[in-house]
Scaffold this motif. Structure first.
Motif, short mmCIF file in Angstrom:
data_model
loop_
_atom_site.label_atom_id
_atom_site.label_comp_id
_atom_site.label_asym_id
_atom_site.label_seq_id
_atom_site.Cartn_x
_atom_site.Cartn_y
_atom_site.Cartn_z
N HIS A 73 -6.65 -4.85 -11.46
CA HIS A 73 -5.98 -5.00 -10.17
C HIS A 73 -7.00 -4.83 -9.06
O HIS A 73 -8.12 -4.36 -9.27
CB HIS A 73 -4.85 -3.98 -10.00
N ARG A 74 -6.60 -5.22 -7.87
CA ARG A 74 -7.39 -5.04 -6.66
C ARG A 74 -6.50 -4.42 -5.60
O ARG A 74 -5.28 -4.29 -5.80
CB ARG A 74 -7.97 -6.38 -6.18
N HIS A 75 -7.10 -4.03 -4.49
CA HIS A 75 -6.36 -3.35 -3.43
C HIS A 75 -6.63 -4.00 -2.08
O HIS A 75 -7.72 -4.57 -1.86
CB HIS A 75 -6.77 -1.87 -3.32
N TYR A 76 -5.68 -3.88 -1.19
CA TYR A 76 -5.95 -4.16 0.21
C TYR A 76 -6.64 -2.93 0.80
O TYR A 76 -6.34 -1.79 0.42
CB TYR A 76 -4.67 -4.54 0.94
N PRO A 77 -7.58 -3.14 1.73
CA PRO A 77 -8.60 -2.11 2.03
C PRO A 77 -8.17 -1.04 3.02
O PRO A 77 -8.92 -0.71 3.96
CB PRO A 77 -9.75 -2.95 2.59
N PHE A 78 -6.99 -0.48 2.82
CA PHE A 78 -6.49 0.56 3.72
C PHE A 78 -5.89 1.72 2.93
O PHE A 78 -5.40 1.53 1.82
CB PHE A 78 -5.39 0.01 4.64
N ARG A 79 -5.88 2.90 3.54
CA ARG A 79 -5.03 3.99 3.08
C ARG A 79 -4.06 4.30 4.21
O ARG A 79 -4.45 4.39 5.39
CB ARG A 79 -5.84 5.24 2.72
N LYS A 144 -1.40 -6.99 -6.84
CA LYS A 144 -0.45 -7.64 -7.74
C LYS A 144 0.95 -7.04 -7.62
O LYS A 144 1.92 -7.68 -8.04
CB LYS A 144 -0.95 -7.59 -9.18
N PHE A 145 1.07 -5.87 -7.02
CA PHE A 145 2.40 -5.34 -6.76
C PHE A 145 3.07 -6.16 -5.66
O PHE A 145 4.23 -6.59 -5.80
CB PHE A 145 2.34 -3.87 -6.36
N LEU A 146 2.36 -6.41 -4.56
CA LEU A 146 2.93 -7.23 -3.49
C LEU A 146 3.21 -8.65 -3.97
O LEU A 146 4.23 -9.25 -3.63
CB LEU A 146 1.98 -7.26 -2.29
N SER A 175 -8.08 -8.90 -0.51
CA SER A 175 -8.16 -7.69 -1.31
C SER A 175 -9.61 -7.34 -1.61
O SER A 175 -10.51 -8.18 -1.53
CB SER A 175 -7.37 -7.86 -2.61
N VAL A 176 -9.83 -6.06 -1.96
CA VAL A 176 -11.17 -5.58 -2.33
C VAL A 176 -11.07 -4.97 -3.72
O VAL A 176 -9.99 -4.73 -4.26
CB VAL A 176 -11.70 -4.54 -1.32
N SER A 177 -12.21 -4.68 -4.30
CA SER A 177 -12.24 -4.12 -5.64
C SER A 177 -11.66 -2.71 -5.66
O SER A 177 -11.64 -2.02 -4.63
CB SER A 177 -13.67 -4.08 -6.18
#
Length: 393
Positions: A73-79, A144-146, A175-177
């Motif tokens: 999976h990958r993430h969008y680059p925010f918390r 991949k959740f969104l 998305s980022v790694s």
């Protein structure tokens, strides 16, 4: 292969969950499993995984969950972090640091309220409204959740909508790694109060003495191994004893759990410190990130340490299935957990541990590096102690 794994999950839940059909009837659960298996030819992998999350969410406890992060999976680059009803950016990769403090108001065509309504049946690790918000703020960063939930039409691109300087802006984000995302955190650097910890080589538990408040402060951030706590018990007890502390604060905020017997060992370690004010001077801080064993220990400390709960409601239900058996899917090697025990930590029905002294950290304090909750508690302790000194009887 997904059909085989899903059928196996159905069997695992029935065989290993202590009470799987408290929140959904078994016939309904079976029907949902069969519906998912029949629809597999029409679903992409992300949709399959999110539908499995929906099945696990229907069981109704946080320990029965499908870990969508256990596969690629990958993430969008925010918390993100909630402050009341506002969801703020608290960390971002370098390209987007100008968005720190921005308020997220939507993703693609969905407002934040619509996202919450649409995703409430899918987000895992949830037991009440507080853990839903806590878990949602993380899950919306998972590409991949969104995509699987239908929020995004593409796997690795989404349009995030923010309020910046009181103006709405929309930005198409790639998305980022996972490795880049893992560098981000949810804590600003806390400057107030100024806490100088003793030098303990023990992960997850830090001890300080706040002289101005005659208070020993234990930041119980995560759970070490039991033997590590046992090896440091004497040092912890001696440091508190030598400090002359009258009050003790144990901070379980953002502690998502571990082995609650470690927490019980800590209570046994300090229970002979007669210098402490065991009637009014023991406090435990909790919030929506206080889950699993941390919630259990907070409830136990109310009883065995006569502790006053401070902060905001826990993300865990004190009367629900808990602890886990962990499994991996045969074909896709995804991780799942299934509850295997049941505890009643409060006599009255409740969906959370609610604080005796509600206290929260505002966005304004957080942005300025102030731990508003701890500062308010220390002010309360100081005021109470002064009142006692003036009226000793």
């Amino acid at each position: 292969m997904w059909a085989e794994d899903i059928a196996r999950l159905q069997t695992l839940i029935k065989e290993h969950h202590i009470d799987p059909f408290l929140n959904i009837k078994e016939d309904n659960f079976d029907s949902e499993v069969n519906r998912l298996i029949k629809s597999l030819p029409d679903l992409n992998e992300s949709q399959v995984e999110v539908e499995i999350m929906r099945l696990f969410r229907s069981i109704g406890d946080a320990h029965t969950s499908y870990d969508i992060m256990s596969g690629p999976h990958r993430h969008y680059p925010f918390r993100f972090k909630f402050f009341g009803k506002k969801l703020k950016v608290v960390d971002a990769v370098e390209e987007y640091t100008y968005l720190l403090g921005a308020e997220l108001i939507g993703i693609n065509k969905y407002s934040l309220a619509q996202l919450q309504d649409k995703l409430i049946s899918y987000v895992n690790f949830v037991e009440n409204p507080y853990s839903f918000s806590y878990s949602l703020s993380f899950h919306i960063t998972v590409n991949k959740f969104l995509y699987g939930a239908g929020i995004s039409e593409e796997l690795d691109v989404a349009t995030f909508k923010f309020i910046v300087d009181e103006k709405p802006i929309s930005i198409e984000i790639n998305s980022v790694s996972m490795q880049n995302f893992a560098k981000l955190g949810t804590h600003y650097v806390m400057l107030e109060p100024d806490i100088q910890y003793f030098d303990f080589d023990m992960p997850g538990i830090n001890l300080a003495y706040l002289d101005e408040y005659k208070t020993a402060y234990i930041n119980f951030d995560s759970y070490p191994e039991l033997v590590q706590l046992q090896n440091h018990c004497e040092s912890i007890r001696n440091k508190i004893q030598d400090s002359g502390a009258r009050n003790l604060v144990i901070d379980f905020r953002d502690n998502q759990g571990g082995d609650f017997y470690v927490g019980l060992a800590l209570s046994a370690c300090i229970q002979n410190l007669d210098q402490l004010d065991w009637r009014e001077g023991i406090f435990v801080i909790v919030d929506s990130g206080t889950q699993s064993a941390a919630m259990s220990n907070a409830a136990q400390y109310q009883q065995i340490l006569n502790a006053t709960l401070v902060g905001s409601p826990t993300g865990a239900d004190p009367n629900i299935a808990a602890e886990t058996n962990r499994f991996r899917l045969k074909n896709f090697n995804r991780g799942v957990s299934i509850s295997k025990r049941y505890y009643d930590f409060t006599q009255a029905p409740s969906d959370a541990l609610y604080p005796d002294l509600p206290m929260t950290t505002s966005w304004e304090d957080y942005r300025e590096g102030k731990d508003g909750t701890l500062l308010e508690l220390l002010s309360f302790i100081q005021g109470r102690d002064r009142k006692t000194e003036l009226n000793p009887h």
